[in-house]
Design a protein around this motif. Structure first.
Motif, PDB file in Angstrom:
ATOM      1  N   VAL A 149     -10.477  46.421  28.133  1.00  0.00           N
ATOM      2  CA  VAL A 149     -10.761  45.004  27.882  1.00  0.00           C
ATOM      3  C   VAL A 149     -11.744  44.860  26.728  1.00  0.00           C
ATOM      4  O   VAL A 149     -11.566  44.022  25.822  1.00  0.00           O
ATOM      5  N   THR A 150     -12.783  45.677  26.741  1.00  0.00           N
ATOM      6  CA  THR A 150     -13.804  45.599  25.696  1.00  0.00           C
ATOM      7  C   THR A 150     -13.238  45.998  24.342  1.00  0.00           C
ATOM      8  O   THR A 150     -13.500  45.337  23.320  1.00  0.00           O
ATOM      9  N   ALA A 151     -12.476  47.080  24.316  1.00  0.00           N
ATOM     10  CA  ALA A 151     -11.898  47.542  23.051  1.00  0.00           C
ATOM     11  C   ALA A 151     -10.963  46.495  22.462  1.00  0.00           C
ATOM     12  O   ALA A 151     -10.954  46.255  21.249  1.00  0.00           O
ATOM     13  N   TRP A 152     -10.181  45.846  23.294  1.00  0.00           N
ATOM     14  CA  TRP A 152      -9.239  44.837  22.809  1.00  0.00           C
ATOM     15  C   TRP A 152      -9.971  43.630  22.227  1.00  0.00           C
ATOM     16  O   TRP A 152      -9.598  43.120  21.172  1.00  0.00           O
ATOM     17  N   ARG A 153     -11.037  43.216  22.871  1.00  0.00           N
ATOM     18  CA  ARG A 153     -11.737  41.996  22.452  1.00  0.00           C
ATOM     19  C   ARG A 153     -12.722  42.232  21.310  1.00  0.00           C
ATOM     20  O   ARG A 153     -12.901  41.363  20.456  1.00  0.00           O
ATOM     21  N   TYR A 154     -13.358  43.415  21.286  1.00  0.00           N
ATOM     22  CA  TYR A 154     -14.462  43.603  20.348  1.00  0.00           C
ATOM     23  C   TYR A 154     -14.264  44.751  19.356  1.00  0.00           C
ATOM     24  O   TYR A 154     -15.131  44.956  18.491  1.00  0.00           O
ATOM     25  N   LEU A 155     -13.171  45.502  19.499  1.00  0.00           N
ATOM     26  CA  LEU A 155     -12.927  46.593  18.557  1.00  0.00           C
ATOM     27  C   LEU A 155     -11.618  46.407  17.792  1.00  0.00           C
ATOM     28  O   LEU A 155     -11.608  46.346  16.557  1.00  0.00           O
ATOM     29  N   PHE A 156     -10.508  46.292  18.505  1.00  0.00           N
ATOM     30  CA  PHE A 156      -9.210  46.205  17.842  1.00  0.00           C
ATOM     31  C   PHE A 156      -9.034  44.898  17.070  1.00  0.00           C
ATOM     32  O   PHE A 156      -8.336  44.866  16.060  1.00  0.00           O
ATOM     33  N   LYS A 157      -9.678  43.838  17.567  1.00  0.00           N
ATOM     34  CA  LYS A 157      -9.552  42.554  16.878  1.00  0.00           C
ATOM     35  C   LYS A 157     -10.536  42.416  15.714  1.00  0.00           C
ATOM     36  O   LYS A 157     -10.506  41.420  14.997  1.00  0.00           O
ATOM     37  N   MET A 158     -11.389  43.412  15.563  1.00  0.00           N
ATOM     38  CA  MET A 158     -12.367  43.370  14.485  1.00  0.00           C
ATOM     39  C   MET A 158     -11.723  43.853  13.190  1.00  0.00           C
ATOM     40  O   MET A 158     -11.074  44.912  13.176  1.00  0.00           O
ATOM     41  N   PRO A 159     -11.834  43.112  12.076  1.00  0.00           N
ATOM     42  CA  PRO A 159     -11.254  43.548  10.812  1.00  0.00           C
ATOM     43  C   PRO A 159     -11.781  44.913  10.383  1.00  0.00           C
ATOM     44  O   PRO A 159     -12.949  45.257  10.628  1.00  0.00           O
ATOM     45  N   VAL A 160     -10.919  45.700   9.773  1.00  0.00           N
ATOM     46  CA  VAL A 160     -11.327  47.017   9.287  1.00  0.00           C
ATOM     47  C   VAL A 160     -12.385  46.828   8.207  1.00  0.00           C
ATOM     48  O   VAL A 160     -12.239  46.045   7.281  1.00  0.00           O
ATOM     49  N   GLY A 161     -13.460  47.546   8.316  1.00  0.00           N
ATOM     50  CA  GLY A 161     -14.548  47.423   7.365  1.00  0.00           C
ATOM     51  C   GLY A 161     -15.789  48.065   7.920  1.00  0.00           C
ATOM     52  O   GLY A 161     -15.766  48.715   8.973  1.00  0.00           O
ATOM     53  N   SER A 162     -16.905  47.884   7.244  1.00  0.00           N
ATOM     54  CA  SER A 162     -18.138  48.539   7.664  1.00  0.00           C
ATOM     55  C   SER A 162     -18.586  48.067   9.045  1.00  0.00           C
ATOM     56  O   SER A 162     -19.032  48.865   9.872  1.00  0.00           O
ATOM     57  N   ARG A 163     -18.472  46.753   9.321  1.00  0.00           N
ATOM     58  CA  ARG A 163     -18.882  46.245  10.621  1.00  0.00           C
ATOM     59  C   ARG A 163     -17.981  46.782  11.732  1.00  0.00           C
ATOM     60  O   ARG A 163     -18.455  47.106  12.817  1.00  0.00           O
ATOM     61  N   GLY A 164     -16.686  46.834  11.451  1.00  0.00           N
ATOM     62  CA  GLY A 164     -15.768  47.382  12.432  1.00  0.00           C
ATOM     63  C   GLY A 164     -16.040  48.851  12.705  1.00  0.00           C
ATOM     64  O   GLY A 164     -16.015  49.311  13.855  1.00  0.00           O
ATOM     65  N   MET A 165     -16.339  49.633  11.652  1.00  0.00           N
ATOM     66  CA  MET A 165     -16.636  51.047  11.824  1.00  0.00           C
ATOM     67  C   MET A 165     -17.918  51.249  12.623  1.00  0.00           C
ATOM     68  O   MET A 165     -18.027  52.178  13.434  1.00  0.00           O
ATOM     69  N   LEU A 166     -18.896  50.383  12.392  1.00  0.00           N
ATOM     70  CA  LEU A 166     -20.137  50.478  13.148  1.00  0.00           C
ATOM     71  C   LEU A 166     -19.896  50.243  14.638  1.00  0.00           C
ATOM     72  O   LEU A 166     -20.493  50.910  15.492  1.00  0.00           O
ATOM     73  N   ARG A 167     -19.023  49.301  14.955  1.00  0.00           N
ATOM     74  CA  ARG A 167     -18.720  49.040  16.362  1.00  0.00           C
ATOM     75  C   ARG A 167     -18.034  50.252  16.992  1.00  0.00           C
ATOM     76  O   ARG A 167     -18.359  50.640  18.117  1.00  0.00           O
ATOM     77  N   TRP A 168     -17.080  50.813  16.283  1.00  0.00           N
ATOM     78  CA  TRP A 168     -16.418  52.001  16.802  1.00  0.00           C
ATOM     79  C   TRP A 168     -17.419  53.149  16.965  1.00  0.00           C
ATOM     80  O   TRP A 168     -17.394  53.889  17.948  1.00  0.00           O
ATOM     81  N   GLY A 169     -18.304  53.281  15.988  1.00  0.00           N
ATOM     82  CA  GLY A 169     -19.303  54.344  16.068  1.00  0.00           C
ATOM     83  C   GLY A 169     -20.231  54.176  17.248  1.00  0.00           C
ATOM     84  O   GLY A 169     -20.551  55.147  17.947  1.00  0.00           O
TER      85      GLY A 169
END
Length: 584
Positions: free
Chosen positions: A199-219
């Motif tokens: 649920v968290t990955a779908w809402r806050y990771l996969f829907k996040m545009p690829v970029g520095s902010r998205g990479m930081l969330r994945w990290g």
């Protein structure tokens, strides 16, 4: 939401923590809990093995990941005696579980953010603590540790949902750390953890545009799962994957407890009638015209029914201490009452979605906590279930009314909690885990082993432990060559003598699927030198109240039937033990 983390919430909770600490110390709860050398000490026994440099799963059998054993290594370095230190940590865990789940409710419960919200918040923490601690076991256990980390994960999730634009990286880190740590304490918690992660990955990771902010969330998310990466690396480096998978999958209670027992409990209690009534009323509301008198009556009945449920929850919080023999049954009742409230709220046109999601997560975590090879009930989640049930009622129906009479409401709540506290402390003194009431515990076990200093128990237990020490010394203190069967996992740490066999608590439920390995290693060890086994004459789990003989033909302990193949019995003058020595 601006003041969710305000100190105004924490200073009443700080006062509550000081009060509970002082009360438990004054009542000598940690030491006055008695002692039973069965599952009281299993986690500490694994911690002791880790201190000896043993590799989990490869060197010893553990049907659960050893996250709890790692957590409780701290007691071997504590200035407090071993057992007392571990019990205080369990009390702390119970308090933190209550605090974490209360904090998780904070964004969704208006009453907790009202003018006197900090006092309702402290009251919620107290109620959940009393019911979580109740009068059950007070020793390190995997379910308790898993609930603690599940509380961390759920708190992080609730903050993400409430304020997804602030401190996202910290929340993601804490959420995945909590998920991973809970699963490493008890693998069954991987189920709610995976769902929460998806649920968290779908809402806050996969829907996040690829970029520095998205990479930081994945990290941040991957870094939060660090305990899992470390465990995976450890299993790989030590070559323990085969043993790990065998031990994790030997047997689970998913079907027996998670499905069958819950279903059986549902139909054996009166709750099924209430569920049917709500179902019928729901059909009337959904299928009929809202203007009809029938629908008006149905809604009135449903509202009254919700109030009745609130009364039942409050009565149950008291009854659980007054009728201790039905502790497990009461935990099931709390579960069903929360589920029933959720279904009833579904029938009203209220904006309940965030609050309902929180209640569903708590139900799932409580259900997961019941999946056990032993005590199959959501008993450790009793407090958070009661808290959920009370908040669902207060938020949906009575918040406005409570605001009209703040003084009266506060007085009633204070009196109720004061009475509940007194009853719970009394129950804690009277209903010790497999031991007698506190006022009947006259023997000091610290006289036998330093690790048990401060612990009181019966003269029988004192005599039992004294005989182990006496026999051990008469045998010349055979360090690493003596075992006590079928109970007493903690004896190896107390004697500072490592267990020569791959299992500390020799119960069939502790090695399902690993029978062949256990028997082979016992046979190999017993044929490699002189080893001693103290076999209990009576089942020590019930020795405080009765003496149940243990026979070599015991079906509860199937390995005892092979004792004569591994060892010969040596005559010994002992009330509690038979001595077996390995064949040379």
């Amino acid at each position: 939401m601006k003041n969710d983390w305000s100190w105004r919430y924490f200073w009443p909770v700080g006062l509550l923590a000081l009060f509970l600490t002082a009360a438990n110390a004054f009542l000598q709860v940690p030491g006055g809990e008695g002692f039973n050398p069965s599952d009281d000490g299993v986690i500490l026994a694994q911690s002791y093995r880790l201190l000896q440099g043993e590799v989990p799963h490869r060197d010893f059998i553990s049907i659960r990941p050893v996250g709890s054993a790692v957590m409780h290594l701290i007691h071997f370095f504590s200035p407090l005696p071993l057992v007392i230190s571990s019990r205080w940590m369990v009390l702390l865990a119970y308090f933190l579980i209550s605090l974490l789940f209360a904090l998780a409710w904070l964004p969704y419960a208006k009453i907790l953010r009202s003018k006197n919200g900090r006092w309702f918040f402290a009251g919620l923490v107290l109620l959940q603590f009393l019911l979580t601690e109740n009068h059950y076991n007070l020793f390190p256990w995997t379910t308790v540790d898993a609930l603690l980390w599940a509380g961390v994960a759920l708190l992080a999730w609730s903050r993400l949902e409430a304020r997804p634009d602030r401190r996202v990286l910290v929340k993601l880190f804490c959420l995945f750390w909590g998920i991973t740590a809970a699963a490493l304490c008890r693998q069954t918690f991987l189920l709610p953890g995976l769902l929460l992660a998806i649920v968290t990955a779908w809402r806050y990771l996969f829907k996040m545009p690829v970029g520095s902010r998205g990479m930081l969330r994945w990290g941040a998310s991957l870094a939060g799962a660090l305990p899992g990466w470390v465990y995976i690396g450890f299993l790989t480096i030590t070559g323990s994957w085969g043993n790990f998978l065998t031990q994790m999958t030997g047997r689970t209670e998913f079907w027996e407890t998670g499905i069958q027992k819950f279903s059986d409990n549902f139909w054996r209690t009166p709750v099924w009638g209430a569920f049917m009534l709500v179902f019928v009323i729901g059909l009337l509301i959904r299928w009929s015209d809202d203007d009809t008198r029938l629908i008006f009556l149905a809604k009135k009945l449903l509202s009254a029914g919700h109030a009745v449920l609130m009364v039942l929850i409050l009565l149950a919080t008291i009854a659980i201490f007054l009728i201790p023999n039905y502790l497990f049954a009461w935990s099931f009742i709390f579960f069903w009452l929360v589920l029933l409230q959720i279904l009833m709220l579904k029938l009203f046109p209220l904006n309940e979605r965030p609050r309902m999601a929180m209640a569903w997560w708590i139900l799932l975590i409580a259900w997961t906590s019941s999946l056990s090879l032993g005590d199959n009930a959501p008993v450790f989640a009793t407090g958070i279930l009661a808290g959920a049930g009370i908040l669902l009622f207060l938020e949906s129906f009575t918040t406005d009314k409570l605001a009209r009479w703040p003084v009266l409401t506060s007085v009633i709540a204070a009196l109720f909690l004061a009475g509940l506290t007194l009853i719970s402390f009394r129950a804690q003194q009277q209903n010790n885990y497999r031991d007698l009431p506190a006022d009947e515990l006259s023997a000091s076990l610290g006289e036998v082993f330093p690790g048990l200093k401060g612990v009181r128990s019966t003269e029988v237990m004192h005599d039992y432990l004294s005989e182990i020490r006496m026999i051990y010394e008469e045998l010349g203190s055979p360090t690493g060559r003596l075992a006590v069967w079928p109970n007493n996992a903690l004896i190896y740490a107390l004697l500072e003598s490592p267990n020569p066999f791959p299992l500390d608590w020799m119960q069939a439920a502790e090695y399902p699927g690993n029978e062949k390995r256990l028997y082979q290693e016992i046979s190999r060890t017993m044929s490699s030198g002189t080893y001693y086994i103290l076999l209990e004459r009576y089942n020590v789990k019930w020795i405080a109240n009765q003496q149940i003989p243990i026979q070599l033909e015991s079906t509860d302990h199937p390995y005892l039937g092979m004792m004569k193949e591994w060892a010969v019995e040596r005559p010994i003058d002992s009330r509690w033990f038979r001595l077996f020595v390995s064949r040379q």
